[in-house]
Scaffold this motif. Structure first.
Motif, PDB file in Angstrom:
ATOM      1  N   TYR A 170       0.819  -1.198  -0.049  1.00  0.00           N
ATOM      2  CA  TYR A 170       0.011   0.040   0.064  1.00  0.00           C
ATOM      3  C   TYR A 170       0.986   1.201  -0.021  1.00  0.00           C
ATOM      4  N   GLY A 171       0.823   2.100  -0.847  1.00  0.00           N
ATOM      5  CA  GLY A 171       1.585   3.256  -1.178  1.00  0.00           C
ATOM      6  C   GLY A 171       2.677   3.090  -1.866  1.00  0.00           C
ATOM      7  N   ILE A 172       3.135   3.880  -2.823  1.00  0.00           N
ATOM      8  CA  ILE A 172       4.336   4.133  -3.708  1.00  0.00           C
ATOM      9  C   ILE A 172       4.736   5.382  -3.830  1.00  0.00           C
ATOM     10  N   TRP A 173       6.082   5.711  -3.895  1.00  0.00           N
ATOM     11  CA  TRP A 173       6.816   6.679  -4.019  1.00  0.00           C
ATOM     12  C   TRP A 173       7.886   6.810  -4.867  1.00  0.00           C
ATOM     13  N   VAL A 197       7.150   8.899   3.272  1.00  0.00           N
ATOM     14  CA  VAL A 197       8.397   8.693   2.529  1.00  0.00           C
ATOM     15  C   VAL A 197       8.761  10.094   1.720  1.00  0.00           C
ATOM     16  N   TRP A 198      10.060  10.256   1.583  1.00  0.00           N
ATOM     17  CA  TRP A 198      10.537  11.341   0.705  1.00  0.00           C
ATOM     18  C   TRP A 198      11.867  11.075   0.114  1.00  0.00           C
ATOM     19  N   SER A 199      12.371  11.386  -0.847  1.00  0.00           N
ATOM     20  CA  SER A 199      13.679  11.215  -1.374  1.00  0.00           C
ATOM     21  C   SER A 199      14.241  12.308  -2.180  1.00  0.00           C
ATOM     22  N   TYR A 231      19.400   9.879  -0.695  1.00  0.00           N
ATOM     23  CA  TYR A 231      18.697   9.156   0.453  1.00  0.00           C
ATOM     24  C   TYR A 231      17.302   9.039  -0.002  1.00  0.00           C
ATOM     25  N   ILE A 232      16.673   7.755   0.691  1.00  0.00           N
ATOM     26  CA  ILE A 232      15.148   7.733   1.020  1.00  0.00           C
ATOM     27  C   ILE A 232      15.108   7.853   2.658  1.00  0.00           C
ATOM     28  N   TYR A 233      14.121   8.868   2.675  1.00  0.00           N
ATOM     29  CA  TYR A 233      13.899   8.933   4.239  1.00  0.00           C
ATOM     30  C   TYR A 233      12.374   8.579   4.532  1.00  0.00           C
ATOM     31  N   ALA A 234      12.081   7.698   5.723  1.00  0.00           N
ATOM     32  CA  ALA A 234      10.788   7.175   6.039  1.00  0.00           C
ATOM     33  C   ALA A 234      10.525   7.494   7.519  1.00  0.00           C
ATOM     34  N   ALA A 235       9.654   8.046   7.581  1.00  0.00           N
ATOM     35  CA  ALA A 235       9.152   8.465   9.112  1.00  0.00           C
ATOM     36  C   ALA A 235       8.501   7.122   9.681  1.00  0.00           C
TER      37      ALA A 235
END
Length: 400
Positions: free
Chosen positions: A290-293, A350-352, A356-360
């Motif tokens: 579920y969810g794609i970035w 999620v942000w990139s 880097y990929i960043y995930a809270a």
């Protein structure tokens, strides 16, 4: 000296409003939306950096309700909220240390499921309507967010699927070459899990000037395209302009678990989905996602469940089970990112950038932190730690 952030407080049932504090210069790059352990209002946390040494000590209360506080949109320095409960669309701007309510619009419809930007100033918002009358209809609003006016409002009539599956889910909307493109499916009520989705996805192309239906393409490889994208991302365009999207038939969304979660592609300028392209996520990892970035360089991040760790939907959101994986959109190769296991559904976290990929993530040690994945070395490291009062992190947005 660290530049402090603003205070806001939403007190109206219909609209956000906020209390101003002393004006201070701020230049925050990121905003995180947090749920709190003491059931106090959900909070925004604005920070300049996601690095581990960044200090974050201020929580900014939002609303007193814990229902769908995460449903907001941010673009070009403005915040927007589209409320499914009140059908009110509101616009805010950060000024000094306050979030100022600028304007609002009353829309006629609830049940907004998906939005998309037609251009820099015009937002397309799509709702389903006439559920009680069992008509497969969707209403599209074009909102000029600069002038805060409804530019256009039209009803789209889509053919019913079957007598059994008649309720409409509009999961995705795109605008290209003067045409509106919708991805949708049909569902029915079913027991304690609420609903189940039919085994077919539909893609409709509509001339935007006349609002005449041009064609419908059927997809039987998977079902339940997109989702409630005001909360979580299910599609993106890569640097070439190709449109990628994910279907979500798992227990948390479509509830048709026999069909796979999959990634599909609509090439730039095309209205037909590429019939030769499909990345079968469920076949590869044995679970739904579920969810794609979009990351960069032809790669994307997905967030997947682990069916051996939850019982049913009653504990689906509370079990520490969610993994993050990197998908190569060209080859279909899927690699696990070794973040701590996460909990919770419908997270826009999620942000990139290019490095880097960043995930809270909310992990099983009750630590709430942004984690980093180095795209070159594949190493995982710690980012900013969130306040100890956090129980759940629902959003991570880049503001610039």
């Amino acid at each position: 000296m660290r530049r402090l952030i603003f205070l806001l407080y939403f007190i109206s049932t219909f609209l956000y409003s906020c209390n101003q504090t002393a004006e201070k210069n701020i230049d925050s790059n990121f905003v995180l939306c947090l749920f709190n352990k003491d059931e106090s209002p959900t909070s925004f946390l604005l920070v300049e950096s996601l690095e581990e040494e960044e200090s974050a000590s201020v929580q900014i209360p939002l609303s007193t309700s814990r229902i769908r506080e995460r449903e907001y949109i941010q673009k070009n320095g403005f915040f927007y909220r589209l409320s499914n409960q009140t059908s009110v669309f509101t616009r805010y701007q950060l000024q000094g240390s306050s979030l100022i309510l600028l304007d609002s619009l009353q829309l006629r419809n609830p049940n907004f499921e998906t939005v998309s930007w037609k251009d820099e100033e015009n937002l397309l918002a799509v709702s389903r309507e006439d559920i009680a009358e069992r008509k497969s209809q969707a209403r599209v609003y074009q909102i000029n967010v600069k002038e805060m006016t409804i530019v256009r409002e039209d009803t789209i009539i889509l053919p019913n699927a079957t007598d059994e599956f008649w309720a409409l889910h509009v999961g995705l909307v795109d605008f290209a070459k003067g045409d509106l493109w919708l991805a949708y499916s049909f569902f029915k009520s079913k027991g304690k899990y609420g609903h189940t989705t039919s085994d077919t996805t539909y893609y409709a192309t509509i001339n935007y000037d006349s609002f005449q239906l041009k064609n419908i393409q059927k997809e039987t490889r998977s079902t339940y395209p997109g989702g409630f994208n005001i909360i979580q991302s299910y599609s993106f365009k890569d640097k070439k302009g190709d449109y990628y999207f994910m279907t979500n038939p798992g227990i948390a969304l479509g509830n048709n678990v026999k069909l796979p979660t999959a990634i599909f592609r609509k090439k730039k300028g095309q209205h037909l989905v590429d019939p030769t392209y499909m990345i079968n996520i469920s076949e590869s990892i044995g679970n739904h996602a579920y969810g794609i970035w979009y990351v960069s360089d032809g790669k994307a991040v997905i967030r997947n469940e682990q069916k051996q760790l939850y019982t049913d939907f009653s504990n689906f959101h509370s079990v520490y089970q969610f993994e993050y994986r990197l998908v190569d959109l060209k080859t279909g190769v899927i690699e696990k990112i070794h973040f701590p296991l996460d909990k919770g559904t419908q997270k826009e976290n999620v942000w990139s950038d290019d490095n880097y990929i960043y995930a809270a993530i909310d992990d099983s040690n009750d630590e709430h932190r942004v984690w980093k994945y180095n795209l070159q070395t594949k190493e995982v490291s710690k980012g900013i730690k969130l306040p100890n009062t956090t129980s759940y992190t629902v959003r991570l947005d880049y503001l610039k």
